[in-house]
Design an enzyme around this catalytic site. Structure first.
Site, short mmCIF file in Angstrom:
data_model
loop_
_atom_site.label_atom_id
_atom_site.label_comp_id
_atom_site.label_asym_id
_atom_site.label_seq_id
_atom_site.Cartn_x
_atom_site.Cartn_y
_atom_site.Cartn_z
N ASP A 112 45.79 -3.38 -12.23
CA ASP A 112 46.53 -4.00 -13.34
C ASP A 112 47.12 -2.92 -14.24
OD1 ASP A 112 46.07 -6.63 -12.61
OD2 ASP A 112 45.56 -7.25 -14.66
N LYS A 143 31.89 5.42 -10.05
CA LYS A 143 31.12 5.96 -11.17
C LYS A 143 29.83 6.56 -10.59
CE LYS A 143 31.25 5.13 -15.31
NZ LYS A 143 31.53 6.04 -16.45
N TYR A 163 31.87 -8.45 -6.80
CA TYR A 163 32.47 -9.79 -6.65
C TYR A 163 31.64 -10.69 -5.74
CZ TYR A 163 37.05 -9.17 -8.87
OH TYR A 163 38.07 -9.01 -9.77
N ASP A 201 40.39 -3.81 -9.28
CA ASP A 201 41.01 -4.91 -10.02
C ASP A 201 41.58 -4.39 -11.34
OD1 ASP A 201 41.62 -7.65 -10.60
OD2 ASP A 201 39.84 -7.72 -11.89
N ASP A 203 36.51 5.78 -15.19
CA ASP A 203 37.02 5.82 -16.58
C ASP A 203 38.05 6.94 -16.73
OD1 ASP A 203 34.95 7.64 -16.15
OD2 ASP A 203 34.12 7.47 -18.17
#
Ligand code: IPM
Ligand code: MG
Length: 370
Positions: A255, A194, A143, A251, A227
């Site tokens: 959600d 990751k 970000y 983020d 993932d």
């Protein structure tokens, strides 16, 4: 900390002002029945600030946020401002607040309340009793990393660049928040990145492990690729207690986790800075539902996430755990009584609007206090 608690209220756009109105009811109740003095001030942010001042958040508003003991934030954005340039988007307000107040730890609880169990799109037996906390790093990563931008190459094609970058201090301070929270919960932290494809993820994993070994041997630490974590959250969400992860994965995963509860209108969040020598820290509290332009002005928005954000504010900024728990209990009681805004409507329940819901919370508070 001074006896007077200074709270800056930033209702923002869309349903922000509508749901904030109901929080004011709860705040009034607290002054009346609990004798707690709040010094409230209010300011513009997001699209409302763009319209009035030509900027998503003015420097003066940022300063007021820095001076306050806590910021209660509504929501920003809407179709009216969608075509504005990148630097003029209402969302810039929240990003600037995070970055300039150093709000690096974004706490996003996902709790399945029993009366709402059927609101989840997952089977009840998968989500019953779910209580997980995602700690998302919120001032770093892709970000804010540089280089960033869009450039035109000599051959005329264009190139967009963002950079995922984390330093050990950035990783350690957010991991500490997660470990400390886990100690008050089920003593389990799952760190998510990751590391199989990204160096920043590998450093993240090594740093969190080293910190856990050195300072939190009592907390069970595991690591997961992002993932796989997305998949596990849907497969068996109750395996998690506290998840700690970077800005972008946080983020997405928050959600996803929010929808396990079936009710975006129910979920609060806190974003915390580093405590100073006196223990004072910047902090911002906001519902995760956003400005919801589709239902703005209709009086049907669910005010509970905003009210629960205020409960988080009491807990994390003022240590008022008892009052926070009181508000949380009142919200659950209202649902247990069968009152529902349309977003969580269920067969056999009474469909009510924003204001009736807010009033019902205050009535339950009265009952709980006796
Ligand atoms: C959130 C939002 C923000 C983010 C946007 C509005 C900048 O999606 O708080 O999750 O991406 O962090
Ligand atoms: Mg988001």
């Amino acid at each position: 900390m001074s006896a007077i608690k200074n709270i800056l209220i930033l209702p923002g756009d869309g349903i922000g002002p509508e749901v904030m109105h109901e929080v004011r009811r709860v705040i009034d109740w607290m002054s009346r029945r609990r004798g707690i003095a709040f010094n409230l001030s209010e300011d513009l942010v997001g699209g409302a600030s763009i319209d009035a001042r030509g900027t998503p958040i003015s420097d003066a508003t940022l300063q007021r946020a820095k001076d306050a003991d806590a910021v209660l934030f509504g929501a920003v954005g809407g179709p009216k401002w969608e075509s504005l340039g990148f630097d003029m988007r209402p969302e810039i307000a929240i990003l600037r607040l995070r970055s300039e107040l150093g709000l690096f730890a974004n706490l996003r609880p996902a709790i399945v309340y029993d009366p709402l169990i059927d609101a989840s799109t997952l089977k009840a037996e998968i989500v019953r009793g779910l209580d997980l906390m995602i700690v998302r790093e919120s001032t770093g990563g892709i970000y804010f990393g540089t280089p960033r931008g869009i450039e035109t190459l000599p051959d005329g094609t264009r190139r967009g660049v963002n950079t995922e970058v984390y330093t050990t201090p950035e990783i350690e301070r957010v991991a500490r928040v997660a470990f400390d929270l886990a100690r008050q919960r089920q003593q389990r932290v799952c760190s998510v990145e990751k590391a199989n494809v990204m160096e920043s993820g590998l450093l993240w994993r090594q740093t969190v492990q080293a910190l856990g070994d050195a300072e939190y041997p009592d907390v069970a630490l595991s690591h997961m690729y992002a993932d796989n974590c997305a998949m596990q959250l849907v497969r068996n969400p109750r395996q998690f207690d506290v998840i700690v992860t970077g800005n972008l994965f946080g983020d997405l995963l928050s959600d996803l986790a929010s929808m396990l509860t079936g009710s975006l209108g129910m979920l609060p969040s806190a974003t915390l800075g580093q405590p100073d020598a006196t223990g004072r820290r910047h902090a911002l509290y906001e519902p995760i539902h956003g400005s919801a332009p589709d239902i703005t002005g209709k009086g049907v928005a669910n005010p509970l996430a905003q009210i629960l954000s205020f409960a988080m504010l009491l807990r994390y900024s003022f240590g008022m755990t008892e009052d926070a728990a009181l508000i949380e209990r009142a919200c659950v009681a209202v649902l247990a009584n069968g009152l529902r805004t349309p977003d969580v409507m269920a067969p056999g329940c009474a469909r009510v609007g924003t204001q009736v819901m807010g009033e019902a919370v205050v009535r339950e508070l009265d009952k709980l206090l006796g």
